[in-house]
Motif scaffolding. Structure first.
Motif, PDB file in Angstrom:
ATOM      1  N   ARG A  86     -15.744  24.719  68.919  1.00  0.00           N
ATOM      2  CA  ARG A  86     -16.607  23.728  68.263  1.00  0.00           C
ATOM      3  C   ARG A  86     -15.966  22.343  68.237  1.00  0.00           C
ATOM      4  O   ARG A  86     -16.668  21.329  68.167  1.00  0.00           O
ATOM      5  N   GLN A  87     -14.636  22.303  68.283  1.00  0.00           N
ATOM      6  CA  GLN A  87     -13.938  21.020  68.258  1.00  0.00           C
ATOM      7  C   GLN A  87     -13.562  20.535  69.659  1.00  0.00           C
ATOM      8  O   GLN A  87     -13.017  19.448  69.812  1.00  0.00           O
ATOM      9  N   ALA A  88     -13.859  21.344  70.676  1.00  0.00           N
ATOM     10  CA  ALA A  88     -13.467  20.983  72.043  1.00  0.00           C
ATOM     11  C   ALA A  88     -14.339  19.857  72.577  1.00  0.00           C
ATOM     12  O   ALA A  88     -15.557  19.870  72.416  1.00  0.00           O
ATOM     13  N   GLU A  89     -13.721  18.907  73.222  1.00  0.00           N
ATOM     14  CA  GLU A  89     -14.472  17.837  73.883  1.00  0.00           C
ATOM     15  C   GLU A  89     -14.943  18.278  75.262  1.00  0.00           C
ATOM     16  O   GLU A  89     -16.008  17.851  75.716  1.00  0.00           O
ATOM     17  N   LYS A 134     -21.147  25.143  75.238  1.00  0.00           N
ATOM     18  CA  LYS A 134     -21.909  23.958  74.821  1.00  0.00           C
ATOM     19  C   LYS A 134     -22.816  24.288  73.646  1.00  0.00           C
ATOM     20  O   LYS A 134     -23.002  23.476  72.739  1.00  0.00           O
ATOM     21  N   ARG A 135     -23.340  25.505  73.636  1.00  0.00           N
ATOM     22  CA  ARG A 135     -24.174  25.914  72.498  1.00  0.00           C
ATOM     23  C   ARG A 135     -23.344  25.974  71.218  1.00  0.00           C
ATOM     24  O   ARG A 135     -23.833  25.680  70.135  1.00  0.00           O
ATOM     25  N   PHE A 136     -22.071  26.327  71.374  1.00  0.00           N
ATOM     26  CA  PHE A 136     -21.182  26.393  70.211  1.00  0.00           C
ATOM     27  C   PHE A 136     -20.710  25.012  69.776  1.00  0.00           C
ATOM     28  O   PHE A 136     -20.110  24.875  68.715  1.00  0.00           O
ATOM     29  N   GLY A 137     -20.916  23.991  70.606  1.00  0.00           N
ATOM     30  CA  GLY A 137     -20.552  22.643  70.190  1.00  0.00           C
ATOM     31  C   GLY A 137     -19.659  21.867  71.130  1.00  0.00           C
ATOM     32  O   GLY A 137     -19.348  20.702  70.854  1.00  0.00           O
ATOM     33  N   ALA A 138     -19.208  22.468  72.219  1.00  0.00           N
ATOM     34  CA  ALA A 138     -18.401  21.708  73.179  1.00  0.00           C
ATOM     35  C   ALA A 138     -19.242  20.564  73.748  1.00  0.00           C
ATOM     36  O   ALA A 138     -20.430  20.729  74.033  1.00  0.00           O
ATOM     37  N   GLU A 139     -18.633  19.395  73.887  1.00  0.00           N
ATOM     38  CA  GLU A 139     -19.387  18.210  74.282  1.00  0.00           C
ATOM     39  C   GLU A 139     -19.712  18.174  75.781  1.00  0.00           C
ATOM     40  O   GLU A 139     -20.747  17.665  76.180  1.00  0.00           O
ATOM     41  N   ARG A 140     -18.820  18.716  76.595  1.00  0.00           N
ATOM     42  CA  ARG A 140     -18.948  18.555  78.052  1.00  0.00           C
ATOM     43  C   ARG A 140     -18.493  19.835  78.743  1.00  0.00           C
ATOM     44  O   ARG A 140     -17.535  20.471  78.300  1.00  0.00           O
ATOM     45  N   ALA A 141     -19.183  20.209  79.817  1.00  0.00           N
ATOM     46  CA  ALA A 141     -18.832  21.424  80.560  1.00  0.00           C
ATOM     47  C   ALA A 141     -18.537  21.085  82.011  1.00  0.00           C
ATOM     48  O   ALA A 141     -19.333  20.432  82.690  1.00  0.00           O
ATOM     49  N   HIS A 175     -21.848   4.654  80.046  1.00  0.00           N
ATOM     50  CA  HIS A 175     -20.766   5.587  79.724  1.00  0.00           C
ATOM     51  C   HIS A 175     -19.561   4.817  79.213  1.00  0.00           C
ATOM     52  O   HIS A 175     -18.791   4.259  79.985  1.00  0.00           O
ATOM     53  N   GLU A 176     -19.425   4.805  77.910  1.00  0.00           N
ATOM     54  CA  GLU A 176     -18.265   4.169  77.297  1.00  0.00           C
ATOM     55  C   GLU A 176     -17.540   5.162  76.398  1.00  0.00           C
ATOM     56  O   GLU A 176     -16.871   4.790  75.450  1.00  0.00           O
ATOM     57  N   GLY A 177     -17.681   6.442  76.746  1.00  0.00           N
ATOM     58  CA  GLY A 177     -17.122   7.497  75.897  1.00  0.00           C
ATOM     59  C   GLY A 177     -15.609   7.498  75.904  1.00  0.00           C
ATOM     60  O   GLY A 177     -14.963   7.031  76.831  1.00  0.00           O
ATOM     61  N   LYS A 178     -15.065   8.067  74.855  1.00  0.00           N
ATOM     62  CA  LYS A 178     -13.609   8.192  74.765  1.00  0.00           C
ATOM     63  C   LYS A 178     -13.132   9.240  75.756  1.00  0.00           C
ATOM     64  O   LYS A 178     -13.870  10.131  76.160  1.00  0.00           O
ATOM     65  N   GLN A 179     -11.871   9.115  76.149  1.00  0.00           N
ATOM     66  CA  GLN A 179     -11.313  10.063  77.101  1.00  0.00           C
ATOM     67  C   GLN A 179     -11.111  11.418  76.443  1.00  0.00           C
ATOM     68  O   GLN A 179     -10.746  11.523  75.275  1.00  0.00           O
ATOM     69  N   THR A 180     -11.373  12.467  77.198  1.00  0.00           N
ATOM     70  CA  THR A 180     -11.221  13.832  76.698  1.00  0.00           C
ATOM     71  C   THR A 180      -9.774  14.111  76.332  1.00  0.00           C
ATOM     72  O   THR A 180      -8.860  13.771  77.081  1.00  0.00           O
ATOM     73  N   ARG A 181      -9.572  14.754  75.189  1.00  0.00           N
ATOM     74  CA  ARG A 181      -8.224  15.154  74.777  1.00  0.00           C
ATOM     75  C   ARG A 181      -8.162  16.643  74.436  1.00  0.00           C
ATOM     76  O   ARG A 181      -7.206  17.322  74.792  1.00  0.00           O
ATOM     77  N   ARG A 182      -9.186  17.171  73.750  1.00  0.00           N
ATOM     78  CA  ARG A 182      -9.180  18.586  73.338  1.00  0.00           C
ATOM     79  C   ARG A 182      -9.942  19.398  74.373  1.00  0.00           C
ATOM     80  O   ARG A 182     -11.149  19.231  74.561  1.00  0.00           O
ATOM     81  N   ILE A 183      -9.231  20.299  75.050  1.00  0.00           N
ATOM     82  CA  ILE A 183      -9.780  20.999  76.212  1.00  0.00           C
ATOM     83  C   ILE A 183      -9.595  22.504  76.067  1.00  0.00           C
ATOM     84  O   ILE A 183      -8.526  22.973  75.657  1.00  0.00           O
ATOM     85  N   VAL A 184     -10.642  23.259  76.411  1.00  0.00           N
ATOM     86  CA  VAL A 184     -10.555  24.714  76.507  1.00  0.00           C
ATOM     87  C   VAL A 184     -10.814  25.102  77.956  1.00  0.00           C
ATOM     88  O   VAL A 184     -11.840  24.724  78.533  1.00  0.00           O
ATOM     89  N   VAL A 185      -9.869  25.815  78.557  1.00  0.00           N
ATOM     90  CA  VAL A 185      -9.987  26.285  79.936  1.00  0.00           C
ATOM     91  C   VAL A 185     -10.294  27.778  79.910  1.00  0.00           C
ATOM     92  O   VAL A 185      -9.554  28.554  79.297  1.00  0.00           O
TER      93      VAL A 185
END
Length: 458
Positions: free
Chosen positions: A300-303, A323-330, A228-238
């Motif tokens: 779709r752009q949410a991390e 996630k189906r729409f493209g969010a990377e992490r739930a 796990h060397e992923g970038k830190q989450t910045r774009r968030i949908v609550v």
């Protein structure tokens, strides 16, 4: 120990089960016959129907002989009054109350809970605790759990292993040789429904959930070892603008770390309230299961999507849809324990349990000895414990290999002054060490005794 628990909901049930399993004398009071019936059917405790703030009810519950009262009903005012009655009429030494309404907790009114006014020794705010827990996990991509300990110098991190994890299928005793810069201790392996407190011969397999301890300064290197060397989450949908969603967004705004947060809230009235409280956050009034609303939130752009509504089913479906729409992490809030085994197989990355977080917070005040913090795992199968070794502790002056630690106890780190020590068999415990360890449920009482304060200390 004699404990009176006011409230038989999920947190009250969990605490009652845990304390009863340790042979404490537990009495539970609740107004719901259904909840009391469930406790009487499943737990070896006393439980009866009654109003938790009424003096005659608390007297019947044994408040006059109680060492502690834990008030976790669904109503703040009942919890507060129960503590007041327990203090004034029954002189209960320790009183813990769950308080949800943040107006009560505003620093401007902190004198409310002074001993001469409304005497509550420990206040638990579940929504605030959950929001903080989610915020910590956002800051470490790849972790499904993160627990700061040792004055924030040590991190206990939970990660999942898959086929691509570099250090799977390797006996733990070989990790130091193969990865000399990997300054970690594996303290628990969750394999299916089984939890393993590992020995040096155990190894991690694909599908395992692993807890490890590391110096905060080496956290990035440790996560890289797990792939796990992923970038830190910045774009968030609550999804969900209740207290948890609002506190989380507020925390991220105030962090000034470049977060972009959007909140989807189904109630228009609540959406307006959140918009007033968070003027710089984009609030969208609508259903988190509506594809058009998700598009409006730019899913779709949410991390990361964080589903924290009041309904588990909505949280699960909204997470999967996002996630189906493209969010990377739930990140998904789940209250019902029955859903636990299904979640990770569905593709949800992080599960947050308010019940476990609240129970862990309460347990650290239940534990005896110099216990500084507690984190309960898998409904109390084991605990991650942080404790201080005083001069009278039988551990002080002994190396770990000679300390006669109970089977099921594994030391993960020692904080000594400003130094973090990743322990080895010949590491010697010293006075005032802060010790972070994993303890199986059946060993917790023994751990308490190891860190008890004896009379000769004074």
């Amino acid at each position: 120990m004699k404990v009176v628990i006011c409230g038989a909901g999920q947190v009250g049930f969990h605490i009652a089960r845990y304390l009863a399993g340790e042979q404490n004398d537990v009495t539970v009071v609740d107004q719901s016959p259904e909840l009391i019936g469930k406790i009487n059917d499943q737990l070896d405790v006393q439980a009866f129907v009654g109003h938790a703030a009424h003096p005659d009810v608390l007297e019947r519950a044994g408040a006059g002989e109680a060492d502690m009262l834990i008030a976790v009903t669904f109503t703040d005012e009942v919890n507060m009054t129960a503590c007041q009655v327990a203090h004034t009429l029954f002189n209960v030494p320790k009183k813990i109350a769950r308080i949800r309404q943040q107006s009560y907790l505003d620093p401007a009114w902190q004198n409310l809970f002074a001993r001469e006014h409304l005497p509550i020794d420990v206040i638990i705010s579940p929504e605030l605790e959950v929001a903080r827990a989610i915020g910590r996990r956002l800051r470490v991509p790849g972790a499904f759990d993160l627990i700061p300990m040792g004055n924030d110098k040590v991190q206990v991190i939970g990660v999942r292993c898959d086929e691509d994890t570099p250090i799977i299928n390797t006996p733990l005793r070989h990790l130091t040789t193969l990865f000399p810069d990997l300054n970690i201790v594996i303290i628990a392996i969750l394999r299916g429904e089984r939890m393993i407190i590992p020995s040096s011969t155990d190894q991690m397999l694909p599908g395992d959930e692993v807890y490890f301890v590391t110096d905060k300064e080496h956290m990035g290197r440790a996560m890289a070892a797990f792939g796990h060397e992923g970038k830190q989450t910045r774009r968030i949908v609550v999804i969900g603008g209740g207290n948890i969603g609002t506190y989380l967004a507020q925390d991220l705004e105030e962090a000034d770390e470049g977060y972009s947060v959007r909140i989807i809230e189904s109630s228009k009235a609540r959406a307006r309230q959140v918009a007033e409280a968070l003027p710089t956050t984009n609030i969208i009034a609508g259903d988190g299961l509506d594809s058009e609303i998700l598009e409006e939130a730019n899913i779709r752009q949410a991390e990361t999507v964080i589903a924290v509504t009041d309904h588990d089913e909505t949280n699960i479906l909204a997470s999967l849809l996002a996630k189906r729409f493209g969010a990377e992490r739930a990140v998904t809030l789940i209250n019902k324990t029955s859903y636990g085994p299904l979640i990770t197989t569905l593709g949800i990355d992080v599960v947050v349990s308010p019940r476990e977080i609240t129970a862990s917070t309460i347990l650290q005040h239940v534990r005896r000895g110099r216990i500084r913090s507690v984190h309960s795992l898998r409904d109390g199968f084991a605990e991650i414990i942080e404790a201080e070794a005083l001069a009278t502790s039988p551990l002080v002056g002994r190396p770990i290999k000679d300390a006669k630690l109970p089977k099921g106890v594994l030391v993960g780190a020692i904080v000594r002054d400003e130094e973090v020590i990743i322990p080895r068999p010949d590491t010697v415990f010293e006075e005032n060490d802060i010790v972070i360890m994993m303890a199986a449920a059946e060993t917790v009482k023994k751990v308490e005794k190891m860190f008890a304060v004896r009379l000769e200390y004074f």
